[in-house]
Scaffold this motif. Sequence first.
Motif, PDB file in Angstrom:
ATOM      1  N   VAL A 164       0.848  -1.197   0.000  1.00 32.01           N
ATOM      2  CA  VAL A 164       0.000   0.000   0.000  1.00 32.01           C
ATOM      3  C   VAL A 164       0.883   1.245   0.000  1.00 32.01           C
ATOM      4  O   VAL A 164       0.620   2.220  -0.718  1.00 32.01           O
ATOM      5  CB  VAL A 164      -0.942   0.002   1.227  1.00 32.01           C
ATOM      6  CG1 VAL A 164      -1.679   1.329   1.324  1.00 32.01           C
ATOM      7  CG2 VAL A 164      -1.940  -1.133   1.126  1.00 32.01           C
ATOM      8  N   GLY A 165       1.951   1.200   0.752  1.00 31.80           N
ATOM      9  CA  GLY A 165       2.862   2.337   0.833  1.00 31.80           C
ATOM     10  C   GLY A 165       3.509   2.641  -0.510  1.00 31.80           C
ATOM     11  O   GLY A 165       3.575   3.795  -0.931  1.00 31.80           O
ATOM     12  N   VAL A 167       2.487   2.028  -3.446  1.00 29.68           N
ATOM     13  CA  VAL A 167       1.531   2.621  -4.386  1.00 29.68           C
ATOM     14  C   VAL A 167       1.386   4.110  -4.094  1.00 29.68           C
ATOM     15  O   VAL A 167       1.244   4.933  -4.998  1.00 29.68           O
ATOM     16  CB  VAL A 167       0.160   1.909  -4.277  1.00 29.68           C
ATOM     17  CG1 VAL A 167      -0.893   2.640  -5.099  1.00 29.68           C
ATOM     18  CG2 VAL A 167       0.270   0.470  -4.736  1.00 29.68           C
ATOM     19  N   ASN A 168       1.449   4.448  -2.807  1.00 26.75           N
ATOM     20  CA  ASN A 168       1.213   5.829  -2.414  1.00 26.75           C
ATOM     21  C   ASN A 168       2.451   6.716  -2.529  1.00 26.75           C
ATOM     22  O   ASN A 168       2.316   7.932  -2.655  1.00 26.75           O
ATOM     23  CB  ASN A 168       0.687   5.882  -0.977  1.00 26.75           C
ATOM     24  CG  ASN A 168      -0.805   5.655  -0.935  1.00 26.75           C
ATOM     25  OD1 ASN A 168      -1.580   6.564  -1.149  1.00 26.75           O
ATOM     26  ND2 ASN A 168      -1.205   4.415  -0.701  1.00 26.75           N
ATOM     27  N   ILE A 171       2.521   9.036  -5.459  1.00 26.09           N
ATOM     28  CA  ILE A 171       1.460  10.050  -5.334  1.00 26.09           C
ATOM     29  C   ILE A 171       1.889  11.124  -4.337  1.00 26.09           C
ATOM     30  O   ILE A 171       1.729  12.326  -4.580  1.00 26.09           O
ATOM     31  CB  ILE A 171       0.140   9.394  -4.877  1.00 26.09           C
ATOM     32  CG1 ILE A 171      -0.248   8.251  -5.813  1.00 26.09           C
ATOM     33  CG2 ILE A 171      -0.972  10.424  -4.833  1.00 26.09           C
ATOM     34  CD1 ILE A 171      -1.484   7.505  -5.384  1.00 26.09           C
ATOM     35  N   ILE A 172       2.456  10.671  -3.223  1.00 26.21           N
ATOM     36  CA  ILE A 172       2.907  11.632  -2.218  1.00 26.21           C
ATOM     37  C   ILE A 172       4.016  12.510  -2.800  1.00 26.21           C
ATOM     38  O   ILE A 172       3.994  13.737  -2.672  1.00 26.21           O
ATOM     39  CB  ILE A 172       3.411  10.893  -0.961  1.00 26.21           C
ATOM     40  CG1 ILE A 172       2.253  10.152  -0.288  1.00 26.21           C
ATOM     41  CG2 ILE A 172       4.055  11.866   0.015  1.00 26.21           C
ATOM     42  CD1 ILE A 172       2.681   9.291   0.880  1.00 26.21           C
ATOM     43  N   PHE A 174       4.703  13.225  -5.884  1.00 29.84           N
ATOM     44  CA  PHE A 174       4.124  14.114  -6.886  1.00 29.84           C
ATOM     45  C   PHE A 174       3.374  15.259  -6.218  1.00 29.84           C
ATOM     46  O   PHE A 174       3.514  16.431  -6.592  1.00 29.84           O
ATOM     47  CB  PHE A 174       3.193  13.258  -7.756  1.00 29.84           C
ATOM     48  CG  PHE A 174       2.361  14.032  -8.724  1.00 29.84           C
ATOM     49  CD1 PHE A 174       2.954  14.856  -9.663  1.00 29.84           C
ATOM     50  CD2 PHE A 174       0.973  13.912  -8.715  1.00 29.84           C
ATOM     51  CE1 PHE A 174       2.176  15.543 -10.571  1.00 29.84           C
ATOM     52  CE2 PHE A 174       0.197  14.604  -9.613  1.00 29.84           C
ATOM     53  CZ  PHE A 174       0.796  15.422 -10.544  1.00 29.84           C
ATOM     54  N   SER A 175       2.603  14.934  -5.188  1.00 30.62           N
ATOM     55  CA  SER A 175       1.796  15.974  -4.536  1.00 30.62           C
ATOM     56  C   SER A 175       2.695  16.990  -3.838  1.00 30.62           C
ATOM     57  O   SER A 175       2.418  18.198  -3.869  1.00 30.62           O
ATOM     58  CB  SER A 175       0.809  15.356  -3.554  1.00 30.62           C
ATOM     59  OG  SER A 175       1.472  14.851  -2.432  1.00 30.62           O
ATOM     60  N   TRP A 178       4.144  19.324  -6.426  1.00 32.77           N
ATOM     61  CA  TRP A 178       3.111  20.255  -6.870  1.00 32.77           C
ATOM     62  C   TRP A 178       2.918  21.347  -5.834  1.00 32.77           C
ATOM     63  O   TRP A 178       2.903  22.534  -6.116  1.00 32.77           O
ATOM     64  CB  TRP A 178       1.815  19.468  -7.086  1.00 32.77           C
ATOM     65  CG  TRP A 178       0.698  20.269  -7.679  1.00 32.77           C
ATOM     66  CD1 TRP A 178       0.272  21.503  -7.241  1.00 32.77           C
ATOM     67  CD2 TRP A 178      -0.122  19.928  -8.772  1.00 32.77           C
ATOM     68  NE1 TRP A 178      -0.770  21.920  -7.998  1.00 32.77           N
ATOM     69  CE2 TRP A 178      -1.038  20.979  -8.953  1.00 32.77           C
ATOM     70  CE3 TRP A 178      -0.190  18.815  -9.617  1.00 32.77           C
ATOM     71  CZ2 TRP A 178      -2.007  20.960  -9.937  1.00 32.77           C
ATOM     72  CZ3 TRP A 178      -1.155  18.801 -10.590  1.00 32.77           C
ATOM     73  CH2 TRP A 178      -2.048  19.862 -10.768  1.00 32.77           C
TER      74      TRP A 178
END
Lengths: 246, 216, 227
Positions: A164-165, A167-168, A171-172, A174-175, A178
């Motif tokens: 799960v980590g 995958v995240n 995203i983290i 990238f966020s 941003w």
Amino acid sequence: MRWLYRYASPATFYPVAGALAPWFFVAAALLGAAGLYIGLIAAPTDFQQGDAYRIIYIHVPAAWMSMFIYVVMAAYGVLFLSLNTRLSAMMMSALAPTGAMFTFLALWTGALWGRPTWGAYWVWDARLTSELILLFLYLGFMALQAAIEDPRRADRAAALLAIVGVVNVPIIYFSVQWWNTLHQGASVSLTASPKMARIMLTGMLIMSLAAWLYAIGASLLRVRAIILEREAGAEWLQGHVDGKAR
Amino acid sequence: MPASTDIAAQGLSARAVGCERGGRALFESIDLAVSPGAALFLVGPNGSGKTTLLRALAGLTEPAAGEVRWNGRDAALRSAVWRMQLTYAGHKPGHKDELSVAENLELACDLDGGQVGAAERAQALQRVGLARRAALQVKRLSQGQKQRLTLARLSLSRRKLWLLDEPTAALDSDARVLLGDILRAHLARGGVALVATHDRIDLPAGQTAELRLGGA
Amino acid sequence: MSEAGAWAGFAWGLRRDLKLSARSSAEVLVVLGFFLIVATLFPLSVGPDPRILHRIGAGIIWVCAALACLLSLHRMFTLDYVDGSLEQMLLGHMPFPSIVAGKIGAHWLTTGCPLIVCAPLVGVQFGLSFGEIGVLLVTLLLGTPVLSLIGGIMAALTLGLRGGGALLALLLLPLYIPLLVFGVGAVEAYAAGLGMEGHLSVLGAELILALVGSPLATAAAVRTAID
């Protein structure tokens, strides 16, 4: 495939890991010394940052390793959940402290570098912030495993968490990138420009290789400790321990 | 009488099943065979692994070793096919305290998937003596009455394999007779039952066997 | 007898948990009260300057929503774990992940939804304009289901552990960061007169990813906890 299963048995792997670990440490030390020589003495002083930039020879390899090790942990998690090889779970657990150590090292050297560069030990730079979140992920992984008593459940839960980590993590990452551009925070990049001198690149690559070898050696030693703990009482292990005592 | 070790063609059979708890072997190499229409009582001291064996057969915990067969074929203990063969009633009955007796029974029947109507459920509650408490919240029931609710659930289950863990706990003598009746009906339908218990449950001779777990 | 469809399991889990929540509605209100009181702490700690409050308003609301969700997550599995209901669900004739999805849906309806209803109130207190509040609500609508979905995985992983609450926070909050970044980012982009489609698209993508992955991962984690 059969050789894979053979070496995936803790009984086979325990002596192999014991025999290999010292070689990895020796190689890591030699390469580390060479890398530091290149980085600290042979490489020229940067005309903008002076000698302060030299911390990248530690900082960048540590940051690379910190992310890479998390991915490797998740890969071991997938292996464990799909093939049910106990050794994969053990390797996954053995890697976590090394990964956390590199993450911490990257944060620490980043802060030390930040002082002369930005005038502050901590700025909410995208990379530093991502590293900090990664440290939380490592800590959470180790805390979850420590909180579960039954080793089987601990392994499964940790493997799920690692997957799960992973995958995240993008995203983290990238966020945070941003978020950072949006708020125009610290804009000085921590990585050097691609036009950096070849000798600097060489030093950094050698240091990365040393970090790799160290990580492998350390996790081999740790996996031996985990095997000792888990298989206490197993017959094959008794043979090894007695053999050494004699 | 120890259970026979040869693999029966029909019913449930298990060979060399071993289970661990927290890295320690609870039992090793258990063999059992129960044919349709028969019940096997698991007896043994506390901590001998009766509950773990039942949970392993239910697919709730993974056995460390061994093979389980159902009607001669390998029972994939974690598959949907397998779990729809069985009914498990453990120490924790799975009732919700805030819901009424009737609501609990309805939820349980939905999970069982046996297409049981409201009339049948009311009848089952009548049978176990909870008809007048159907609208009462389960938290207002006594321990024995809660166990009777489990009996109502069992009496409506048409699944083939029953795994019952101490079903007589907290039951009075009337309710024990009732449990015997419900089990007999299940066996008469060709069902199989494994019952971990310290008490005798009155079942026809020739349909029961006993498996003793744990040394001494 | 064949296995029931996924929708049957989803509907069963959703109905069951909603019914249970209706019987203990106080818990829903307590979480809502928590959300409001934490949001109230900020003006009291940073001062009543409207410019500062307007600047941090959307961020505060998102952080409070994340914390309120975290606080309510123990409700999703703990009681069912203790009383044996989860075991019966695992053995039911509906696919377990679909039941879990229903339970997560019920959690969102009883946590995320009430928060969305209350958020405009807090938004007004922080001096957000109507347009900003509207954007905030859209981000909450896309984001709060993800709070419940990711929360379900972590609640299941920490099921029945000593010190589970603090551990849950440590595991969960890092994963909430992207939601905060894009949720608040959309409001700020709107306030700055910029496009916010990018932010909303990322939130939507996260929602889809979580919808697909979370029920399976949560079901696997529950199975592990019950073993």
